[in-house]
Design a protein around this motif. Structure first.
Motif, mmCIF file in Angstrom:
data_model
loop_
_atom_site.group_PDB
_atom_site.id
_atom_site.type_symbol
_atom_site.label_atom_id
_atom_site.label_comp_id
_atom_site.label_asym_id
_atom_site.label_seq_id
_atom_site.Cartn_x
_atom_site.Cartn_y
_atom_site.Cartn_z
ATOM 1 N N SER A 1 11.206 8.115 0.675
ATOM 2 C CA SER A 1 10.136 9.021 1.346
ATOM 3 C C SER A 1 9.662 10.099 0.326
ATOM 4 O O SER A 1 10.192 10.294 -0.667
ATOM 5 C CB SER A 1 10.818 9.668 2.497
ATOM 6 O OG SER A 1 11.872 10.611 2.086
ATOM 7 N N THR A 2 8.630 10.571 0.638
ATOM 8 C CA THR A 2 7.844 11.791 -0.107
ATOM 9 C C THR A 2 8.734 12.947 -0.163
ATOM 10 O O THR A 2 8.937 13.507 -1.201
ATOM 11 C CB THR A 2 6.390 11.996 0.512
ATOM 12 O OG1 THR A 2 6.420 12.300 1.878
ATOM 13 C CG2 THR A 2 5.494 11.085 0.365
ATOM 14 N N LYS B 1 3.739 14.858 -13.183
ATOM 15 C CA LYS B 1 2.691 15.518 -14.182
ATOM 16 C C LYS B 1 2.294 16.989 -13.932
ATOM 17 O O LYS B 1 2.220 17.705 -14.929
ATOM 18 C CB LYS B 1 1.286 14.411 -14.138
ATOM 19 C CG LYS B 1 1.393 13.057 -14.513
ATOM 20 C CD LYS B 1 0.568 12.329 -14.573
ATOM 21 C CE LYS B 1 0.397 10.911 -14.843
ATOM 22 N NZ LYS B 1 -0.568 10.093 -14.877
ATOM 23 N N GLU B 2 2.492 17.069 -12.662
ATOM 24 C CA GLU B 2 2.104 18.614 -12.249
ATOM 25 C C GLU B 2 3.319 19.618 -12.543
ATOM 26 O O GLU B 2 3.087 20.712 -13.027
ATOM 27 C CB GLU B 2 1.882 18.745 -10.657
ATOM 28 C CG GLU B 2 1.546 20.050 -10.305
ATOM 29 C CD GLU B 2 1.576 20.238 -8.667
ATOM 30 O OE1 GLU B 2 1.960 21.142 -8.087
ATOM 31 O OE2 GLU B 2 1.262 18.822 -8.231
ATOM 32 N N ASN C 1 0.852 -1.193 0.025
ATOM 33 C CA ASN C 1 0.007 0.029 0.001
ATOM 34 C C ASN C 1 0.900 1.331 -0.066
ATOM 35 O O ASN C 1 0.339 2.248 -0.838
ATOM 36 C CB ASN C 1 -0.942 -0.009 1.258
ATOM 37 C CG ASN C 1 -2.033 -1.066 1.262
ATOM 38 O OD1 ASN C 1 -2.337 -1.493 -0.042
ATOM 39 N ND2 ASN C 1 -2.536 -1.367 1.988
ATOM 40 N N GLU C 2 1.855 1.211 0.924
ATOM 41 C CA GLU C 2 2.706 2.434 0.743
ATOM 42 C C GLU C 2 3.506 2.627 -0.458
ATOM 43 O O GLU C 2 3.503 3.819 -1.024
ATOM 44 C CB GLU C 2 3.881 2.041 1.919
ATOM 45 C CG GLU C 2 3.384 2.278 3.400
ATOM 46 C CD GLU C 2 4.507 1.866 4.332
ATOM 47 O OE1 GLU C 2 5.487 1.654 3.938
ATOM 48 O OE2 GLU C 2 4.322 2.049 5.675
ATOM 49 N N VAL C 3 4.055 1.560 -1.096
ATOM 50 C CA VAL C 3 4.549 1.691 -2.444
ATOM 51 C C VAL C 3 3.705 2.190 -3.444
ATOM 52 O O VAL C 3 3.884 3.197 -4.432
ATOM 53 C CB VAL C 3 5.020 0.322 -3.075
ATOM 54 C CG1 VAL C 3 5.448 0.325 -4.492
ATOM 55 C CG2 VAL C 3 6.069 -0.201 -2.357
ATOM 56 N N ASN C 4 2.304 1.871 -3.670
ATOM 57 C CA ASN C 4 1.355 2.483 -4.382
ATOM 58 C C ASN C 4 0.845 3.593 -3.876
ATOM 59 O O ASN C 4 0.922 4.682 -4.932
ATOM 60 C CB ASN C 4 0.158 1.654 -4.439
ATOM 61 C CG ASN C 4 0.374 0.238 -5.123
ATOM 62 O OD1 ASN C 4 0.696 0.369 -6.289
ATOM 63 N ND2 ASN C 4 0.136 -0.829 -4.425
ATOM 64 N N SER D 1 1.647 7.020 -6.801
ATOM 65 C CA SER D 1 0.612 8.033 -6.673
ATOM 66 C C SER D 1 1.013 9.384 -6.676
ATOM 67 O O SER D 1 0.949 10.371 -7.345
ATOM 68 C CB SER D 1 -0.433 7.832 -6.128
ATOM 69 O OG SER D 1 -1.067 6.490 -6.589
ATOM 70 N N TYR D 2 1.801 9.578 -5.560
ATOM 71 C CA TYR D 2 2.411 10.907 -5.083
ATOM 72 C C TYR D 2 3.217 11.341 -6.259
ATOM 73 O O TYR D 2 3.293 12.569 -6.533
ATOM 74 C CB TYR D 2 2.922 10.787 -3.724
ATOM 75 C CG TYR D 2 3.658 12.004 -3.262
ATOM 76 C CD1 TYR D 2 2.783 12.963 -2.613
ATOM 77 C CD2 TYR D 2 5.077 12.342 -3.199
ATOM 78 C CE1 TYR D 2 3.210 14.324 -2.222
ATOM 79 C CE2 TYR D 2 5.476 13.463 -2.987
ATOM 80 C CZ TYR D 2 4.538 14.428 -2.347
ATOM 81 O OH TYR D 2 5.042 15.799 -1.808
#
Length: 374
Positions: A358-359, A304-305, A290-293, A297-298
């Motif tokens: 990490s993000t 893209k932004e 779940n963390e990988v996904n 996504s992040y």
């Protein structure tokens, strides 16, 4: 003059230490490692669990011959095939070795010789794996290769159907072509392969050397498609930096790989197996996936932004930025700014951070990418 063969175009950096996503050179400069040793460092550099596993196993047993039973190999095999249709594992030392084993098993089991592979694929640099690879630059200069591979364009159903006959033992593919440009199999092509294999009795070999072990957000990339491999190959992320490869197969193939049909001196040694089991204990949990996904996504949203003019491809934490020109100069600029990257084909920047990234580290990487690509 160097005492090394110059078969690598080495970058002039000498790394001396790493921790997590960070790696340090001999001048003290820090880099974000978004290569992960080319999709190898699943848990980053010097992960405490892997360090502990190596330390503990090194004090007990490093090597025994595969002539003796190995409960540890049995446990690792059980973990790899759990909740899949696959049943058995063979352990070796690398992805190329795993693919050589897969080629031998497919031919031995079917009694047929032809194997279909795809343009821009990469399966390794040993003779059989090189023959299977759909890139001329890998093959040039080595003389006649194995002539039983039929290579057709990726995602081209008509071309695939045109080379199917009674001599075909297997179709061999990557769900995402990592080296060839981060090219994903289309749903239509995956369905066509499935239909062909089922109707013609052809084996399906899926090379998950780069995409497997949670790299794409599921344990194995094929789980995101209709594809159902008879044989699957693994390496890279399986050992988290320690050399190990694996070939998995269905129960129907068991008797075709009996004693004496294949082997390896170092494959499945106690050190490698201890490390691989530790990696799987960490990355094969629903929480970790779940963390990988979430991080994928992040990362995708940020890219893209920040880079709306660029096409972003891939899945999980195997992503690519498609450039209109050569990727190499951008990779060199990123390196100067403290971000390590690798190409996929001539014009794609491949992004392969550790699955533990990490993000905040993703933000730092995106900022560097933005500064060099804009």
């Amino acid at each position: 003059m160097s005492s090394l063969f110059q078969n690598y175009a080495r970058r002039p950096i000498h790394f001396v230490q790493g921790k997590g996503t960070l790696i340090v050179d001999d001048t003290g400069k820090e880099y974000l490692d978004f290569t992960s040793g080319i999709a190898v460092l699943s848990l980053g550099h010097a992960h405490p669990a892997i360090v502990k596993a190596i330390q503990q196993q090194s004090e007990k047993l490093w090597h025994t011959s595969n002539l003796f039973e190995s409960p540890e190999q049995e446990q690792l095999a059980t973990t790899l095939v759990k909740d899949t249709h696959l049943a058995h594992a063979f352990f070796c030392n690398s992805g190329a070795e795993a693919n050589e084993a897969a080629i031998k098993l497919a031919r031995k089991h079917t009694g047929k010789h032809a194997i279909i592979t795809f343009e821009k694929s990469f399966h390794g640099r040993t003779f059989g794996a090189m023959s299977a690879t759909g890139q001329d630059k890998i093959k040039n200069g080595f003389g006649p290769l194995l002539d039983t591979f039929r290579t057709v364009p990726f995602n081209d159903i008509q071309q695939l159907e045109s080379v199917i006959d009674d001599e075909v033992a297997a179709i061999m593919l990557e769900v995402i072509q990592g080296e060839g440009g981060v090219n994903q199999v289309t749903p239509e092509f995956a369905q066509a392969i499935t239909d062909i294999c089922e109707s013609k009795g052809i084996l399906l070999i899926i090379d998950e050397v780069q995409t497997g072990i949670s790299r794409t957000g599921t344990r194995y990339a094929y789980e995101q498609t209709v594809l159902k491999p008879d044989i699957m190959t693994l390496a890279k992320g399986l050992g988290g930096g320690f050399p190990i490869g694996a070939m998995l197969g269905t129960s129907a193939l068991h008797d075709s790989f009996g004693p004496g049909t294949h082997g390896t001196t170092f494959g499945g040694n106690p050190l490698a197996v201890a490390v691989a089991q530790t990696v799987l204990n960490n990355v094969f949990t629903s929480e970790f996936l779940n963390e990988v996904n979430e991080k994928s996504s992040y990362f995708l949203d940020k890219l893209k932004e920040t880079l709306p003019a660029y096409t972003i491809v891939g899945s999980g934490l195997l992503l690519g930025i498609v450039c209109s020109d050569e990727a190499a100069p951008y990779i060199a600029e990123a390196e100067k700014a403290g971000l390590l990257l690798v190409a996929a084909g001539p014009n794609v920047i491949r992004l392969l951070p550790p699955l533990t990234v990490s993000t905040e580290e993703i933000d730092q990487a995106v900022n560097i990418l933005s500064s060099i690509l804009k």
